[in-house]
Design a protein around this motif. Structure first.
Motif, PDB file in Angstrom:
ATOM      1  N   LEU A  96      13.733  -8.828 -12.382  1.00 21.82           N
ATOM      2  CA  LEU A  96      14.048  -9.900 -11.437  1.00 21.82           C
ATOM      3  C   LEU A  96      14.777 -10.991 -12.224  1.00 21.82           C
ATOM      4  CD1 LEU A  96      10.471 -10.091  -9.813  1.00 21.82           C
ATOM      5  CD2 LEU A  96      12.437  -8.789  -8.967  1.00 21.82           C
ATOM      6  N   TRP A 134      14.509 -14.623 -10.973  1.00 23.92           N
ATOM      7  CA  TRP A 134      14.261 -15.915 -10.342  1.00 23.92           C
ATOM      8  C   TRP A 134      14.054 -17.044 -11.354  1.00 23.92           C
ATOM      9  CZ3 TRP A 134       9.757 -18.312 -11.587  1.00 23.92           C
ATOM     10  CH2 TRP A 134       8.706 -17.513 -12.042  1.00 23.92           C
ATOM     11  N   VAL A 153       5.440 -12.433  -2.219  1.00 22.56           N
ATOM     12  CA  VAL A 153       4.200 -13.027  -2.741  1.00 22.56           C
ATOM     13  C   VAL A 153       3.740 -14.147  -1.813  1.00 22.56           C
ATOM     14  CG1 VAL A 153       4.746 -12.523  -5.164  1.00 22.56           C
ATOM     15  CG2 VAL A 153       5.427 -14.727  -4.177  1.00 22.56           C
ATOM     16  N   TRP A 158       2.863 -21.208 -16.628  1.00 21.28           N
ATOM     17  CA  TRP A 158       3.965 -20.263 -16.373  1.00 21.28           C
ATOM     18  C   TRP A 158       5.117 -20.940 -15.667  1.00 21.28           C
ATOM     19  CZ3 TRP A 158       5.377 -18.396 -11.334  1.00 21.28           C
ATOM     20  CH2 TRP A 158       4.546 -18.820 -10.285  1.00 21.28           C
ATOM     21  N   TRP A 175      -3.974 -19.120 -13.790  1.00 22.14           N
ATOM     22  CA  TRP A 175      -2.580 -19.592 -13.799  1.00 22.14           C
ATOM     23  C   TRP A 175      -2.559 -21.105 -13.561  1.00 22.14           C
ATOM     24  CZ3 TRP A 175       0.408 -16.116 -15.914  1.00 22.14           C
ATOM     25  CH2 TRP A 175       0.114 -14.762 -15.752  1.00 22.14           C
ATOM     26  N   GLU A 190       6.936  -5.247 -10.416  1.00 20.17           N
ATOM     27  CA  GLU A 190       7.491  -4.923  -9.094  1.00 20.17           C
ATOM     28  C   GLU A 190       8.607  -3.877  -9.198  1.00 20.17           C
ATOM     29  OE1 GLU A 190       6.864  -8.033 -10.120  1.00 20.17           O
ATOM     30  OE2 GLU A 190       6.335  -9.343  -8.436  1.00 20.17           O
ATOM     31  N   TYR A 249       8.775 -14.301 -19.779  1.00 18.13           N
ATOM     32  CA  TYR A 249       8.546 -13.286 -18.732  1.00 18.13           C
ATOM     33  C   TYR A 249       9.391 -12.050 -19.005  1.00 18.13           C
ATOM     34  CZ  TYR A 249       5.339 -15.467 -15.425  1.00 18.13           C
ATOM     35  OH  TYR A 249       4.218 -15.968 -14.823  1.00 18.13           O
ATOM     36  N   ASP A 305      -2.847 -18.149  -8.754  1.00 18.27           N
ATOM     37  CA  ASP A 305      -1.436 -18.520  -8.543  1.00 18.27           C
ATOM     38  C   ASP A 305      -1.002 -18.286  -7.097  1.00 18.27           C
ATOM     39  OD1 ASP A 305      -1.824 -15.746  -9.183  1.00 18.27           O
ATOM     40  OD2 ASP A 305       0.351 -15.509  -9.158  1.00 18.27           O
ATOM     41  N   GLU A 306       0.019 -18.994  -6.726  1.00 18.27           N
ATOM     42  CA  GLU A 306       0.771 -18.759  -5.484  1.00 18.27           C
ATOM     43  C   GLU A 306      -0.123 -18.524  -4.257  1.00 18.27           C
ATOM     44  OE1 GLU A 306       4.746 -16.649  -7.321  1.00 18.27           O
ATOM     45  OE2 GLU A 306       2.996 -15.394  -7.069  1.00 18.27           O
ATOM     46  N   ARG A 317       1.113  -3.800  -9.299  1.00 16.09           N
ATOM     47  CA  ARG A 317       2.336  -3.524  -8.510  1.00 16.09           C
ATOM     48  C   ARG A 317       2.740  -2.068  -8.669  1.00 16.09           C
ATOM     49  NH1 ARG A 317       3.022  -9.002  -9.345  1.00 16.09           N
ATOM     50  NH2 ARG A 317       2.833 -10.075  -7.341  1.00 16.09           N
ATOM     51  N   HIS A 369      -2.909 -13.216  -3.496  1.00 13.67           N
ATOM     52  CA  HIS A 369      -2.632 -11.934  -4.158  1.00 13.67           C
ATOM     53  C   HIS A 369      -3.779 -10.940  -3.952  1.00 13.67           C
ATOM     54  CE1 HIS A 369       1.106 -12.980  -6.297  1.00 13.67           C
ATOM     55  NE2 HIS A 369       0.593 -14.186  -6.449  1.00 13.67           N
ATOM     56  N   TRP A 406       5.499  -8.327 -15.388  1.00 12.08           N
ATOM     57  CA  TRP A 406       5.243  -8.030 -13.968  1.00 12.08           C
ATOM     58  C   TRP A 406       6.011  -6.772 -13.612  1.00 12.08           C
ATOM     59  CZ3 TRP A 406       1.403 -10.845 -12.169  1.00 12.08           C
ATOM     60  CH2 TRP A 406       1.150 -12.092 -12.761  1.00 12.08           C
ATOM     61  N   ASP A 458       9.679  -9.440 -17.320  1.00  7.79           N
ATOM     62  CA  ASP A 458      10.313  -8.789 -16.160  1.00  7.79           C
ATOM     63  C   ASP A 458      11.639  -9.469 -15.803  1.00  7.79           C
ATOM     64  OD1 ASP A 458       8.887 -11.089 -15.234  1.00  7.79           O
ATOM     65  OD2 ASP A 458       9.011 -10.334 -13.180  1.00  7.79           O
ATOM     66  N   MET A 459      11.975 -10.565 -16.491  1.00  6.23           N
ATOM     67  CA  MET A 459      13.265 -11.195 -16.213  1.00  6.23           C
ATOM     68  C   MET A 459      14.383 -10.342 -16.818  1.00  6.23           C
ATOM     69  SD  MET A 459      12.836 -13.830 -14.355  1.00  6.23           S
ATOM     70  CE  MET A 459      11.332 -13.276 -13.559  1.00  6.23           C
TER      71      MET A 459
HETATM   72  C1  TNX Z   1       5.365 -14.843 -10.080  1.00  2.00           C
HETATM   73  S1  TNX Z   1       3.786 -15.521 -12.483  1.00  2.00           S
HETATM   74  C2  TNX Z   1       4.078 -14.353 -10.009  1.00  2.00           C
HETATM   75  C3  TNX Z   1       3.871 -12.906  -9.871  1.00  2.00           C
HETATM   76  C4  TNX Z   1       5.155 -12.152  -9.771  1.00  2.00           C
HETATM   77  C5  TNX Z   1       6.156 -12.730 -10.750  1.00  2.00           C
HETATM   78  C6  TNX Z   1       7.438 -11.975 -10.789  1.00  2.00           C
HETATM   79  C7  TNX Z   1       2.720 -15.614 -11.426  1.00  2.00           C
HETATM   80  C8  TNX Z   1       1.493 -16.266 -11.827  1.00  2.00           C
HETATM   81  N1  TNX Z   1       2.965 -15.111 -10.218  1.00  2.00           N
HETATM   82  O1  TNX Z   1       3.056 -12.635  -8.755  1.00  2.00           O
HETATM   83  O2  TNX Z   1       4.916 -10.822 -10.073  1.00  2.00           O
HETATM   84  O3  TNX Z   1       6.415 -14.059 -10.380  1.00  2.00           O
HETATM   85  O4  TNX Z   1       8.272 -12.449 -11.793  1.00  2.00           O
END
Ligand code: TNX
Length: 507
Positions: free
Chosen positions: A407, A409, A284, A369, A352, A445, A394, A321-322, A170, A258, A443, A396-397
């Motif tokens: 962030l 979330w 994402v 996660w 993940w 961002e 995390y 992931d995602e 990022r 990703h 993370w 980045d929280m």
């Molecule tokens: C979720 S954790 C993601 C990342 C993002 C992150 C931001 C994960 C496996 N995927 O792509 O950067 O949240 O908190």
């Protein structure tokens, strides 16, 4: 009579005042057993470090310790292979197994006995924390007495995998930033650094057989900055630097989602045969490799092969992931095939937790996660789990609603929340034997500079070090908090830009 009693009291007072006490050292992560004794060892210009001639990596640890001491004391402490007959010394030797170590300190000697060179290196990290804080500063400190309190420490980590992740996709961070991160991790006995090397916003590792990945895919980052990537030579330099600190690099190429940076570099990786634009936002879940094209698997094979050639550690992280725009019936065979590619190069896959929807190969680890059900599915398939709960680990929280970066979330994570959790208590049915270890990801961002990294990571990472290293019966927030308060002086000596939590203010 009266006078000698007064003298005795005064002498006792001063000698107590002079020798540091093991019980007042703020050790983090807290060792398994600490027993204090009278007196102290003092490092001076004639102190020697003793290690056997054929000690292999243990010898490198001795050299590391000498360099570390000389750097701040200005002494020229030498490593010797013959047991010194006069003067005090620090000795390193092999005993026991694994990463366990024993540190025995008296007036004349410091004896480090460890199960491996890694264990000896962790003992050295403990020794660092027993020395005056000036040991963490560069330069010669006249007038400091380099005393180490007498006593015995026996120690052994709770988990074999203690890690952190840095998202260099990022926002890109150069080799020097990664080295500083490695140095700071090593202090707290972390032994794995997971590098998130590719995501929608950037491809950060040179792949010679697919050069546009970095030429195009590495050319930008979140916010549209100039991005960057590691040449293979630079990546090898990171691996080597980490190895000297007993840290294994775990490279990640996130897929099939990703992947916008790769998709923007090569049209053939897209089902449409057309490249998308480079992406500099922070959404994402919108990209996917074309899972039913043969070239996709040739691409992955080439990338994994080149990564494996530069990666001595056992793991290749495949992301997973995602993948919101990959149909589940495409996702499952994709993840299965990618595990086989990784295994064909004698490496083990980590992914993940979503990868548990696929059939997991025996050596594959799922990184928990978000979804407890996924972690459970992985364990039911016989896989181990790496524990990285977003709401605890995390980095980045945000700390709270006023935090300038990050962030929220998953949660706001203050220092107490980042510390007060137990890996075996997160998912019903997942026990210690199912857990490979603990990892804290950062993370990036919203993270642009090394100062930003340090602000989000410290001091939370220190608490997570203790979660991963120290047995749960020995951990408590109040005790940890008072050690951390003292310990912040070391962060200041190292010029770490840490978050000054209100929880650390003396009431
Ligand atoms: C979720 S954790 C993601 C990342 C993002 C992150 C931001 C994960 C496996 N995927 O792509 O950067 O949240 O908190």
């Amino acid at each position: 009579g009266g006078i000698s009693v007064v003298l005795l009291v005064v002498t006792l007072f001063f000698s107590c005042g002079q020798d540091p006490k093991m019980s007042s050292a703020a050790l983090i992560p807290l060792p398994d057993k600490v027993s204090e004794a009278e007196g102290a060892f003092e490092i001076d210009k004639s102190t020697k470090i003793h290690v056997q001639k054929d000690a292999g990596d243990m010898h490198s640890v001795a050299d590391f310790l000498a360099g570390f001491i000389n750097n701040s004391t200005g002494f020229n402490v030498q490593v010797v292979e013959k047991l010194p007959e006069t003067g005090n010394y620090i000795s390193l030797s092999q005993a026991g197994g694994g990463e366990a170590y024993k540190l025995d300190i008296n007036r004349d000697r410091i004896e480090i006995e460890a199960g491996s060179a890694a264990g000896a290196f962790w003992a050295v990290q403990t020794l660092r924390q027993l020395l005056p804080v000036e040991i963490e500063k560069q330069g010669t400190y006249e007038g400091v007495s380099w005393k180490v309190p007498a006593g015995t420490i026996k120690d052994d980590p709770e988990y074999a995998y203690r890690g952190s992740m840095l998202d260099v996709a990022r926002h890109f961070f150069d080799v020097n930033d990664v080295k500083r991160y490695i140095d700071l991790m090593a202090m707290y006995k972390f032994n794995h650094l997971h590098l998130h090397l590719a995501d929608d916003q950037g491809w950060r590792i040179e792949i010679k057989s697919w050069p546009k990945l970095t030429e195009i895919g590495g050319s930008t980052e979140v916010g549209g900055g100039e991005g960057g990537f590691y040449s293979q030579e630079e990546y090898r330099e990171i691996v080597r630097y980490a190895q000297e600190r007993f840290i294994t690099i775990v490279p990640e190429i996130d897929m099939p989602g990703h992947t916008n940076a790769a998709l923007a570099s090569y049209p053939e990786l897209n089902c449409t045969d057309e490249v998308p634009e480079l992406y500099t936002g922070i959404e994402v879940g919108f990209s996917t490799l074309c899972t039913d094209k043969e070239v996709t698997y040739q691409f992955i094979d080439d990338v994994v092969r080149e990564l494996v050639e530069m990666t001595p550690g056992p793991y290749i992280h495949i992301g997973g992931d995602e993948s919101h725009v990959t149909a589940l019936e495409d996702y499952i065979p994709f993840i299965e095939q990618v595990q086989d590619i990784v295994n064909s190069y004698d490496k083990q896959a980590i992914g993940w937790d979503e990868i548990a929807h696929a059939a997991l190969r025996p050596s594959t680890t799922a990184q928990y996660w978000a979804k407890a059900e996924n972690a459970k599915m992985a364990v039911e398939q016989g896989s181990k789990v790496l524990i990285s709960p977003a709401s605890k680990a995390y980095l980045d929280m945000q700390y709270d609603s006023t935090t300038r970066l990050g962030l929220h979330w998953a949660a706001y994570i203050e220092l107490d929340s980042a510390y007060m959790w137990e890996p075996t208590e997160l998912v019903e049915g997942i026990d210690k034997a199912d857990i490979l270890g603990v990892e804290a990801p950062l993370w990036t961002e919203t993270i642009e500079t090394m100062d930003d990294i340090e602000y989000m990571v410290f001091p939370r990472l220190i608490g997570i070090a203790e979660v991963a290293w120290t047995s749960p019966e020995k951990r408590d927030w109040e005790g940890y908090k008072s050690r951390l308060r003292k310990h912040t002086a070391r962060l200041e000596a190292l010029e770490v830009n840490y978050y000054q939590s209100p929880l650390l203010e003396e009431k």
